[in-house]
Design an enzyme around this catalytic site. Structure first.
Site, PDB file in Angstrom:
ATOM      1  N   ASN A  86       4.334  13.235  14.579  1.00  0.00           N
ATOM      2  CA  ASN A  86       4.420  14.378  13.633  1.00  0.00           C
ATOM      3  C   ASN A  86       3.214  15.297  13.781  1.00  0.00           C
ATOM      4  O   ASN A  86       3.326  16.513  13.656  1.00  0.00           O
ATOM      5  CB  ASN A  86       4.538  13.858  12.202  1.00  0.00           C
ATOM      6  CG  ASN A  86       5.980  13.524  11.841  1.00  0.00           C
ATOM      7  OD1 ASN A  86       6.795  14.404  11.672  1.00  0.00           O
ATOM      8  ND2 ASN A  86       6.284  12.244  11.759  1.00  0.00           N
ATOM      9  N   ILE A 136      -3.739   7.234  -1.144  1.00  0.00           N
ATOM     10  CA  ILE A 136      -4.802   8.231  -1.310  1.00  0.00           C
ATOM     11  C   ILE A 136      -5.461   8.007  -2.664  1.00  0.00           C
ATOM     12  O   ILE A 136      -4.789   7.943  -3.694  1.00  0.00           O
ATOM     13  CB  ILE A 136      -4.211   9.652  -1.233  1.00  0.00           C
ATOM     14  CG1 ILE A 136      -3.540   9.899   0.127  1.00  0.00           C
ATOM     15  CG2 ILE A 136      -5.280  10.697  -1.514  1.00  0.00           C
ATOM     16  CD1 ILE A 136      -4.474   9.901   1.319  1.00  0.00           C
ATOM     17  N   HIS A 143       8.358  11.444   4.436  1.00  0.00           N
ATOM     18  CA  HIS A 143       8.919  10.087   4.316  1.00  0.00           C
ATOM     19  C   HIS A 143      10.241  10.046   5.083  1.00  0.00           C
ATOM     20  O   HIS A 143      11.067  10.970   4.949  1.00  0.00           O
ATOM     21  CB  HIS A 143       9.141   9.741   2.833  1.00  0.00           C
ATOM     22  CG  HIS A 143       9.633   8.347   2.626  1.00  0.00           C
ATOM     23  ND1 HIS A 143       8.798   7.255   2.731  1.00  0.00           N
ATOM     24  CD2 HIS A 143      10.862   7.879   2.344  1.00  0.00           C
ATOM     25  CE1 HIS A 143       9.522   6.155   2.518  1.00  0.00           C
ATOM     26  NE2 HIS A 143      10.765   6.506   2.284  1.00  0.00           N
ATOM     27  N   ASP A 151       5.187   7.721  -3.054  1.00  0.00           N
ATOM     28  CA  ASP A 151       6.480   8.384  -2.788  1.00  0.00           C
ATOM     29  C   ASP A 151       7.138   8.951  -4.051  1.00  0.00           C
ATOM     30  O   ASP A 151       8.361   8.948  -4.169  1.00  0.00           O
ATOM     31  CB  ASP A 151       7.449   7.383  -2.133  1.00  0.00           C
ATOM     32  CG  ASP A 151       6.967   6.974  -0.750  1.00  0.00           C
ATOM     33  OD1 ASP A 151       7.351   5.894  -0.295  1.00  0.00           O
ATOM     34  OD2 ASP A 151       6.190   7.737  -0.154  1.00  0.00           O
ATOM     35  N   GLU A 188      12.274  14.912  11.192  1.00  0.00           N
ATOM     36  CA  GLU A 188      10.898  15.067  10.696  1.00  0.00           C
ATOM     37  C   GLU A 188      10.157  16.121  11.492  1.00  0.00           C
ATOM     38  O   GLU A 188       9.446  16.973  10.943  1.00  0.00           O
ATOM     39  CB  GLU A 188      10.154  13.729  10.812  1.00  0.00           C
ATOM     40  CG  GLU A 188      10.715  12.623   9.954  1.00  0.00           C
ATOM     41  CD  GLU A 188       9.978  11.336  10.181  1.00  0.00           C
ATOM     42  OE1 GLU A 188       8.738  11.353  10.176  1.00  0.00           O
ATOM     43  OE2 GLU A 188      10.644  10.304  10.347  1.00  0.00           O
TER      44      GLU A 188
HETATM   45  C1  GRF Z   1       7.081   8.870  10.367  1.00  0.00           C
HETATM   46  O1  GRF Z   1       8.344   8.260  10.485  1.00  0.00           O
HETATM   47  C2  GRF Z   1       6.840   9.299   8.947  1.00  0.00           C
HETATM   48  O2  GRF Z   1       8.019   9.665   8.268  1.00  0.00           O
HETATM   49  C3  GRF Z   1       6.273   8.070   8.310  1.00  0.00           C
HETATM   50  O3  GRF Z   1       5.470   7.469   9.312  1.00  0.00           O
HETATM   51  C4  GRF Z   1       5.967   7.853  10.592  1.00  0.00           C
HETATM   52  C5  GRF Z   1       4.815   8.464  11.348  1.00  0.00           C
HETATM   53  O4  GRF Z   1       5.188   8.638  12.673  1.00  0.00           O
HETATM   54  N1  GRF Z   1       5.526   8.399   7.119  1.00  0.00           N
HETATM   55  P1  GRF Z   1       4.174   9.410  13.650  1.00  0.00           P
HETATM   56  O5  GRF Z   1       2.849   8.668  13.614  1.00  0.00           O
HETATM   57  O6  GRF Z   1       4.037  10.812  13.129  1.00  0.00           O
HETATM   58  O7  GRF Z   1       4.852   9.364  14.999  1.00  0.00           O
END
Ligand code: GRF
Length: 202
Positions: free
Chosen positions: A14, A89, A105, A146, A175
């Protein structure tokens, strides 16, 4: 320049999606982890982004959150983005960055969220419930896991999947689409809260 700090714990896909998609009026001014070494830090290195390892308890090689907050103030961080960060956090950070911390999430909250619901655990629960759709949720971070107001969600059809891993793959693609979009909307000051609802202007 709109400055963000991205919190990671693992792969960093991400983080990379954000770096590959944001326009040049947005800067990833720091990458933070609960680790001293993770694949996401290697991505930060590729982009010459400062890395910070943080821990609540004293630990050599780690900042505490007071030190991190001081650095964030010097960097003039506008938004904190949790992208796979596995620790909670601390309340003082949430107070300092009220409505300026978002999390992604890998499911459609409020379903399949809360403590212990991370990584493949989420997709296994979705698979075992025989859900026909899943998706990703971006929400404000508050003092409960969450739980903050939902900012954006996008669904994906999983009626034909054969495994939780297939769900994970399809949701991860979602995502990577929605997180850079939402970060951009924050940078454009197009995210507002009205009558309990989060509104994103076009
Ligand atoms: C993602 O699936 C996100 O939704 C979750 O943790 C994962 C992180 O993946 N919170 P990356 O490290 O960004 O590949």
């Amino acid at each position: 320049m709109y400055k963000i700090a991205v919190f990671v714990s693992g792969r960093g896909s991400n983080l990379r999606a954000i770096l590959d998609s944001i326009s040049n009026n947005i800067s990833v001014a720091g990458v933070v982890s609960d680790k001293v070494d993770c694949p996401a830090f290697a991505i930060a290195d590729q982009y010459n982004i400062p890395k910070f390892s943080v821990a609540e308890k004293p630990k050599s090689g780690y900042l505490n959150y007071d030190e991190l907050l001081r650095i964030f103030s010097e960097l003039k961080i506008d938004l904190i983005v949790l992208a796979g960060f596995l620790k909670k956090i601390p309340d003082k950070v949430i107070d300092e960055y009220e409505k300026k911390i978002i999390n992604i999430h890998p499911a459609l909250l409020p379903s399949f969220g809360g403590k212990g619901m991370y990584g493949i655990n989420v997709h296994r629960a979705v698979f075992n419930r025989s859900c026909q759709v899943s998706g990703a949720t971006i929400h404000f971070v508050d003092k409960i896991y969450d739980n903050g107001k939902i900012i954006a969600q996008k669904t994906v059809d999983i009626s034909d999947v054969q495994s939780p891993e297939e769900i994970a793959e399809r949701v991860l693609n979602i995502e990577h689409e929605i997180l850079p979009e939402v970060v951009t909307k924050f940078a454009e000051n197009k995210v507002t809260i009205k009558d309990n609802r989060v509104i994103i202007q076009n």
